[in-house]
Design an enzyme around this catalytic site. Structure first.
Site, PDB file in Angstrom:
ATOM      1  N   GLU A   1      -8.589   3.009  -4.233  1.00 17.08           N
ATOM      2  CA  GLU A   1      -7.766   3.702  -5.010  1.00 17.08           C
ATOM      3  C   GLU A   1      -8.522   4.442  -6.064  1.00 17.08           C
ATOM      4  O   GLU A   1      -8.237   4.541  -7.150  1.00 17.08           O
ATOM      5  CB  GLU A   1      -6.678   3.175  -5.549  1.00 17.08           C
ATOM      6  CG  GLU A   1      -5.447   2.424  -4.471  1.00 17.08           C
ATOM      7  CD  GLU A   1      -4.506   2.051  -4.936  1.00 17.08           C
ATOM      8  OE1 GLU A   1      -4.240   1.570  -6.067  1.00 17.08           O
ATOM      9  OE2 GLU A   1      -3.405   2.036  -4.244  1.00 17.08           O
TER      10      GLU A   1
ATOM     11  N   ASP B   1       1.330  -2.985   1.060  1.00 16.76           N
ATOM     12  CA  ASP B   1       1.165  -3.234  -0.436  1.00 16.76           C
ATOM     13  C   ASP B   1       2.560  -3.579  -0.904  1.00 16.76           C
ATOM     14  O   ASP B   1       3.528  -3.145  -1.482  1.00 16.76           O
ATOM     15  CB  ASP B   1       0.985  -1.690  -0.942  1.00 16.76           C
ATOM     16  CG  ASP B   1       0.791  -1.988  -2.645  1.00 16.76           C
ATOM     17  OD1 ASP B   1       0.869  -2.993  -3.179  1.00 16.76           O
ATOM     18  OD2 ASP B   1       0.631  -0.872  -3.192  1.00 16.76           O
TER      19      ASP B   1
ATOM     20  N   GLU C   1       7.367  -4.817  -8.652  1.00 18.54           N
ATOM     21  CA  GLU C   1       7.166  -3.543  -8.479  1.00 18.54           C
ATOM     22  C   GLU C   1       7.932  -2.615  -7.630  1.00 18.54           C
ATOM     23  O   GLU C   1       8.627  -1.542  -7.950  1.00 18.54           O
ATOM     24  CB  GLU C   1       5.728  -3.166  -8.269  1.00 18.54           C
ATOM     25  CG  GLU C   1       5.223  -1.657  -7.802  1.00 18.54           C
ATOM     26  CD  GLU C   1       3.754  -1.369  -7.664  1.00 18.54           C
ATOM     27  OE1 GLU C   1       3.012  -2.451  -7.703  1.00 18.54           O
ATOM     28  OE2 GLU C   1       3.428  -0.543  -7.327  1.00 18.54           O
TER      29      GLU C   1
HETATM   30  C1  BDP Z   1      -0.121  -0.841  -6.055  1.00 14.50           C
HETATM   31  C2  BDP Z   1       0.227  -0.319  -7.418  1.00 14.50           C
HETATM   32  C3  BDP Z   1      -0.832   0.119  -8.268  1.00 14.50           C
HETATM   33  C4  BDP Z   1      -2.104  -1.068  -8.329  1.00 14.50           C
HETATM   34  C5  BDP Z   1      -2.383  -1.319  -7.019  1.00 14.50           C
HETATM   35  C6  BDP Z   1      -3.331  -2.432  -6.870  1.00 14.50           C
HETATM   36  O1  BDP Z   1       1.183   0.752  -7.450  1.00 14.50           O
HETATM   37  O2  BDP Z   1      -0.508   0.559  -9.672  1.00 14.50           O
HETATM   38  O3  BDP Z   1      -3.097  -0.591  -8.776  1.00 14.50           O
HETATM   39  O4  BDP Z   1      -1.446  -1.852  -6.289  1.00 14.50           O
HETATM   40  O5  BDP Z   1      -2.847  -3.490  -6.491  1.00 14.50           O
HETATM   41  O6  BDP Z   1       0.815  -1.719  -5.592  1.00 14.50           O
HETATM   42  O7  BDP Z   1      -4.686  -2.155  -6.977  1.00 14.50           O
END
Ligand code: BDP
Length: 694
Positions: free
Chosen positions: A256, A329, A357
């Site tokens: 990301e 996720d 989340e």
């Molecule tokens: C996702 C979240 C994000 C996190 C990412 C992670 O939306 O905010 O930074 O995972 O785990 O679930 O790195």
């Protein structure tokens, strides 16, 4: 009855034993340490032994006792470490409070390291935090001053963790700021570590891989560059000078937008091993996250496996690959990530998400233990039948040097720590499962309710028959059903990631603007069209099924044998597909959405009946949250059914309650929310995201 209950904002969590011991116990312990001091104090304050009875605490190595395990014997707690004694004390106190008999025997932890991961930013905000700001970091001129209030809170935090066996915490967001490693911030880390230490908690830090260039003045952060290697060695030494029992680093790299070794043409193993080399001499470890995916590489669910399997065997023994439970996720339901059990020469640890989340945040009552139990007990078949995820990660199947499990914390500055009184149960459950990965959700819920809503006034710790029948049993049932209910009203039958933009709370199956990467939009995941719905991951589709060991591969590949709960995860099927239970896929979808909503309505009734047994503060707070959960569940049902109906062109089965919202209104309201969010962010220039996302 109600009158005898007092105001309660939930700060005491599950630790409500009487602070005054009516029958002080005689604690005998020849050894001395800060940890043992706490163990003695806890006993002296709360253990209601027989009058004049003694309890001996013996620290002596015993090969049957592993790590910080302990042995309970008649009048004795025995352990190889001081911390083992403390855990033994908490076990005794828990049993006393829940009215369970004290079982003699050996209690060993399933995992060596049982960690919370805090996604806390240095400015005090928390990524995906729903319970206020960070307990560790804050903004402002005094942001680094350590106050007595800070220390008190950290101590309470450490005690709560120790009471359920959690022995470590990563103190900052995985989207890490490079500033974390500067002397100013490390000074505060030391202060935190000093408070946490007597409770057996080690601190860990998330690091930004490009720190050498960002704060070290180097021209590169290439992990094979001698200058970079030296920089990390020096930094690690600096940390251990301050914190001799520092745990290690948690790393989100090439994920990301975060920097990582691939930016320099190196592999995850090159990056992880370089850091492990610096930490190794001090006993530190690297937890290297496997949460990686790129838009260009097709099915997101396949990518962690594809990137990491070829590296199996290349990691140093103090590296642990940390994988989320599912391949995408933290969705309401996912099959387990195929990495578990498949990386046979590498330590792999599960990362669970305690903060909700994708499960209603701090508004919905969702007890997560059933989800984690389902995950830990999933059979990977990697070493034959019975190769559960639990056994693949806790060292019983593979000879791994280190074992660990992490949970993304749901803790903030809110008076009750977690935003929702019942979200405390998820913190509790994580600790209990990390200690013993064979526990059942039922047992954990039972314990938590008894500890958190104890019998008051009667002087007895044991729940009366009435309290058990009218309060404990129905509330426990509600907790145990709550996760499946959430799956039903959000994403039944294997649907996933159909949230609206950004906040991951409400539905947004329609949300797919062209400027956003496809794998961040719901249509990528649900693939709804007039011909059907679902993501084809069969061998004719993305072939994600082939990452699973037989017989799972074949089972998942055929819709006739694929469990219903994963049907649309693995298959794209026509709306009139005939389900195993008879009836069409469309009808089944409608039935699930409606059942989820009806269950939340039933939870409201359950909770209202609990009123005489709970203090008014917590009663009202939970009641109000359930109302909001119900409104939101209705929106989920209406939004998804009306949206999908545009493609299915079939009526909602006539025995099911009709939607009460119009699709256009829901879409409009969602657009308004997104626009105002973007506007606010533009105005603020989004400081906290900028800090760690670039
Ligand atoms: C996702 C979240 C994000 C996190 C990412 C992670 O939306 O905010 O930074 O995972 O785990 O679930 O790195």
């Amino acid at each position: 009855m109600v009158l005898s209950l007092h105001a309660d904002e939930g700060h005491r969590l599950w630790l409500r034993s009487p602070n005054q011991n009516l029958r002080p116990v005689n604690v005998i312990c020849s050894a001395q340490s800060a940890v043992l001091e706490i163990a003695k104090q806890e006993l002296e304050q709360s253990w209601q032994g027989k009058s004049g009875a003694s309890l001996v605490l013996t620290v002596q190595s015993d090969e049957r006792i592993r790590g910080d395990g302990f042995r309970l014997g008649p009048g004795e707690i025995r352990a190889s470490t001081d911390l083992g004694i403390l855990y033994g004390v908490y076990e005794l106190l828990r049993r006393q409070q829940t009215g369970e008999s004290v079982r003699e025997g050996i209690f060993n932890p399933s995992y060596e390291r049982r960690l919370l991961n805090h996604w806390d930013n240095l400015n005090g905000t928390i990524e995906r935090g729903y319970a206020g700001h960070s307990i560790f970091w804050r903004e402002g001129n005094d942001s680094l001053t350590v106050t007595e209030q800070d220390k008190t809170l950290w101590r309470e935090y450490a005690r709560a963790n120790a009471s359920v066996g959690i022995n470590g915490a990563a103190l900052n967001n995985v989207n890490a700021s490079p500033w974390m490693l500067t002397p100013e911030y490390l000074g505060r880390v030391k202060a935190i570590a000093d408070v946490l230490r007597p409770y057996g908690m080690q601190v860990y830090l998330s690091i930004k891989f490009s720190s050498p260039a960002l704060i070290g003045g180097l021209s590169t952060s290439d992990p094979l560059d001698p200058g970079v290697i030296q920089w990390w060695h020096d930094k690690v030494k600096e940390i251990y000078t301050l914190i001799p029992d520092f745990g290690g680093f948690l790393v989100k790299a090439n994920s990301e937008g975060q920097p990582g070794p691939q930016d320099f043409g190196r592999t995850h193993a090159d990056g992880a091993n370089m850091l492990a080399g610096a930490l190794g001499p001090f006993g530190g470890i690297v937890m290297w996250r496997a949460f990686v995916y790129k838009t260009s590489e097709g099915d997101r669910a396949k990518q962690a496996y594809s990137e990491f399997i070829p590296l199996d065997g290349q990691f140093r023994e103090n590296v642990i690959v940390q994988s989320k439970n599912g391949p995408v996720d933290f969705q309401p339901r996912e099959p387990f990530s195929p990495l578990f059990g498949a990386m046979k020469k590498t330590s792999v640890m599960p990362e669970l998400q305690i903060t909700q989340e994708y499960l209603g945040q701090s508004i919905h009552l969702v007890f997560l233990a059933p989800m984690w139990e389902e995950f830990l007990k999933s059979d990977t078949f990697q070493e034959g039948k019975g190769s559960t995820v639990a056994r693949c990660t806790d060292g019983s199947l593979f000879p791994q040097k280190h074992t660990a499990i992490a949970g993304v914390s749901n803790i903030g500055l809110d008076a009750n720590w977690c935003g929702h009184d019942f979200a405390q149960a998820n913190w509790y459950a994580f600790g209990r499962l990390a200690w013993d990965n064979t526990l059942t959700s039922e047992q954990i819920a039972d314990e938590w309710i008894k500890l958190t809503f104890p019998e008051t006034g009667s002087g007895s710790v044991v729940f009366s028959k009435d309290r058990t029948r009218q309060f404990l049993n129905p509330v426990k049932q509600m907790m145990l059903e709550s996760r499946e209910a959430a799956v039903d009203y959000m994403m039944p039958l294997g649907l996933h990631h159909i949230f609206s933009a950004d906040d991951h709370y409400g539905p947004g199956p329609w949300w797919g603007p062209r400027f956003v990467r496809k794998d961040w939009t719901p249509p990528y995941y649900h693939q709804a069209e007039p011909g059907g719905v679902g993501f084809d991951r069969t061998i004719k589709g993305s072939d994600a099924v082939s990452q699973y060991h037989e017989p799972l591969k074949s089972q998942f590949n055929d819709p006739k044998t694929c469990p219903d709960m994963f049907l649309l995860w693995f298959h794209h099927l026509p709306w009139d597909y005939e389900m195993k239970s008879g009836g069409t896929l469309w009808d089944a979808l409608c039935t699930h959405y409606d059942a989820g909503l009806q269950q939340v309505r039933a939870f409201q009734k359950t909770w209202d009946r609990a009123e005489p047994w709970v203090d008014p503060e917590r009663f009202t707070a939970v009641q109000s949250k359930l109302r909001e959960q119900c409104r939101n569940a209705q929106i989920w049902k209406d939004a998804c059914l009306l949206y999908f109906q545009q493609f299915s062109r079939r009526p909602v089965p006539y025995d099911i309650e009709r939607p009460v919202n119009d699709l256009e209104d829901l879409i409009q309201a969602d657009n308004d929310r997104i626009m105002s969010r973007f506007r606010r962010r533009a105005e603020r220039n989004d400081p906290d995201r900028k800090d760690h996302r670039e």
